[in-house]
Scaffold this motif. Structure first.
Motif, PDB file in Angstrom:
ATOM      1  N   UNK A 113      -5.746  -0.911   5.023  1.00 19.90           N
ATOM      2  CA  UNK A 113      -4.915  -0.310   6.064  1.00 19.90           C
ATOM      3  C   UNK A 113      -5.725   0.031   7.317  1.00 19.90           C
ATOM      4  N   UNK A 114      -6.998   0.382   7.155  1.00 20.19           N
ATOM      5  CA  UNK A 114      -7.851   0.659   8.315  1.00 20.19           C
ATOM      6  C   UNK A 114      -8.011  -0.580   9.190  1.00 20.19           C
ATOM      7  N   UNK A 115      -7.907  -1.748   8.572  1.00 19.12           N
ATOM      8  CA  UNK A 115      -8.028  -3.001   9.317  1.00 19.12           C
ATOM      9  C   UNK A 115      -6.789  -3.340  10.143  1.00 19.12           C
ATOM     10  N   UNK A 116      -5.713  -2.621   9.927  1.00 18.66           N
ATOM     11  CA  UNK A 116      -4.468  -2.862  10.679  1.00 18.66           C
ATOM     12  C   UNK A 116      -4.445  -1.947  11.889  1.00 18.66           C
ATOM     13  N   UNK A 117      -5.283  -2.240  12.851  1.00 13.67           N
ATOM     14  CA  UNK A 117      -5.521  -1.350  13.984  1.00 13.67           C
ATOM     15  C   UNK A 117      -4.293  -1.116  14.858  1.00 13.67           C
ATOM     16  N   UNK A 118      -3.405  -2.089  14.968  1.00 11.01           N
ATOM     17  CA  UNK A 118      -2.245  -1.961  15.848  1.00 11.01           C
ATOM     18  C   UNK A 118      -1.021  -1.360  15.153  1.00 11.01           C
ATOM     19  N   UNK A 119      -1.139  -1.080  13.870  1.00 11.83           N
ATOM     20  CA  UNK A 119       0.009  -0.562  13.121  1.00 11.83           C
ATOM     21  C   UNK A 119       0.224   0.923  13.411  1.00 11.83           C
ATOM     22  N   UNK A 120       1.478   1.315  13.451  1.00 11.45           N
ATOM     23  CA  UNK A 120       1.827   2.730  13.632  1.00 11.45           C
ATOM     24  C   UNK A 120       1.648   3.464  12.302  1.00 11.45           C
ATOM     25  N   UNK A 121       1.424   4.755  12.387  1.00 10.46           N
ATOM     26  CA  UNK A 121       1.185   5.558  11.181  1.00 10.46           C
ATOM     27  C   UNK A 121       2.354   5.475  10.206  1.00 10.46           C
ATOM     28  N   UNK A 122       3.592   5.477  10.710  1.00  5.37           N
ATOM     29  CA  UNK A 122       4.758   5.412   9.807  1.00  5.37           C
ATOM     30  C   UNK A 122       4.793   4.065   9.078  1.00  5.37           C
ATOM     31  N   UNK A 123       4.345   2.993   9.732  1.00  2.92           N
ATOM     32  CA  UNK A 123       4.288   1.687   9.075  1.00  2.92           C
ATOM     33  C   UNK A 123       3.205   1.671   7.998  1.00  2.92           C
ATOM     34  N   UNK A 124       2.063   2.264   8.313  1.00  6.74           N
ATOM     35  CA  UNK A 124       0.982   2.343   7.325  1.00  6.74           C
ATOM     36  C   UNK A 124       1.430   3.142   6.105  1.00  6.74           C
ATOM     37  N   UNK A 125       2.134   4.225   6.345  1.00  7.07           N
ATOM     38  CA  UNK A 125       2.614   5.055   5.235  1.00  7.07           C
ATOM     39  C   UNK A 125       3.631   4.285   4.389  1.00  7.07           C
ATOM     40  N   UNK A 126       4.504   3.525   5.030  1.00 11.71           N
ATOM     41  CA  UNK A 126       5.487   2.720   4.312  1.00 11.71           C
ATOM     42  C   UNK A 126       4.790   1.680   3.419  1.00 11.71           C
ATOM     43  N   UNK A 127       3.816   0.980   3.983  1.00 14.58           N
ATOM     44  CA  UNK A 127       3.065  -0.033   3.236  1.00 14.58           C
ATOM     45  C   UNK A 127       2.351   0.620   2.055  1.00 14.58           C
ATOM     46  N   UNK A 128       1.658   1.713   2.310  1.00 12.39           N
ATOM     47  CA  UNK A 128       0.914   2.433   1.277  1.00 12.39           C
ATOM     48  C   UNK A 128       1.852   2.888   0.154  1.00 12.39           C
ATOM     49  N   UNK A 129       2.950   3.530   0.537  1.00 16.98           N
ATOM     50  CA  UNK A 129       3.878   4.085  -0.453  1.00 16.98           C
ATOM     51  C   UNK A 129       4.511   2.988  -1.302  1.00 16.98           C
ATOM     52  N   UNK A 130       4.928   1.922  -0.667  1.00 16.25           N
ATOM     53  CA  UNK A 130       5.600   0.860  -1.424  1.00 16.25           C
ATOM     54  C   UNK A 130       4.623   0.168  -2.369  1.00 16.25           C
ATOM     55  N   UNK A 131       3.410  -0.079  -1.921  1.00 14.90           N
ATOM     56  CA  UNK A 131       2.404  -0.689  -2.793  1.00 14.90           C
ATOM     57  C   UNK A 131       2.114   0.222  -3.987  1.00 14.90           C
TER      58      UNK A 131
END
Length: 126
Positions: free
Chosen positions: A28-46
């Motif tokens: 997720x740290x490598x996804x520099x352009x992603x918004x925090x809510x998108x990172x949280x969605x990806x993290x939670x779903x995984x």
């Protein structure tokens, strides 16, 4: 976002549950352009998929004849895991969308036979 979730689910095949927390954060740290809510969605779903892997694999194994999850192409298995989770436990994703998106992932990440295999397995689950 589904692409990123797929990649994290794929990584689960090669990392322990304890290591996945660190691997997820590094990814997720490598996804520099992603918004925090998108990172949280990806993290939670995984994480949600990871918590249901045994149930998901049981459903897949009961559905597929002549194959077991232990013998499947790891990309196909990861795509199936994501799609089965969405079909069974994610009320925000319609079943048809889960299947269509799984086939699209298979077109990008699987073999030539992957999309039809994925579609067939998921159709049997419906």
């Amino acid at each position: 976002m589904r692409d990123h979730i797929f990649k994290l689910v794929f990584e689960m095949e090669f990392n322990s549950a304890e290591d996945m927390k660190t691997q997820t954060e590094l990814y997720l740290q490598g996804l520099e352009d992603a918004k925090e809510k998108d990172l949280e969605y990806i993290r939670a779903k995984a994480e949600q998929i990871g918590s249901k892997l045994s149930e998901i694999d049981k459903l897949i194994n009961e559905t597929v004849k002549g194959w077991k999850t232990s013998r499947m192409n790891k990309a196909d298995l990861s795509i199936l895991r994501l799609a089965v989770y969405e079909m069974r436990w994610d009320d925000d994703v319609p079943v048809g969308v889960a299947i269509d998106e799984a086939v699209e992932l298979a077109k990008r990440y699987s073999s030539d036979d992957g999309p039809s295999f994925i579609n067939g397995v998921l159709a049997k689950l419906v």
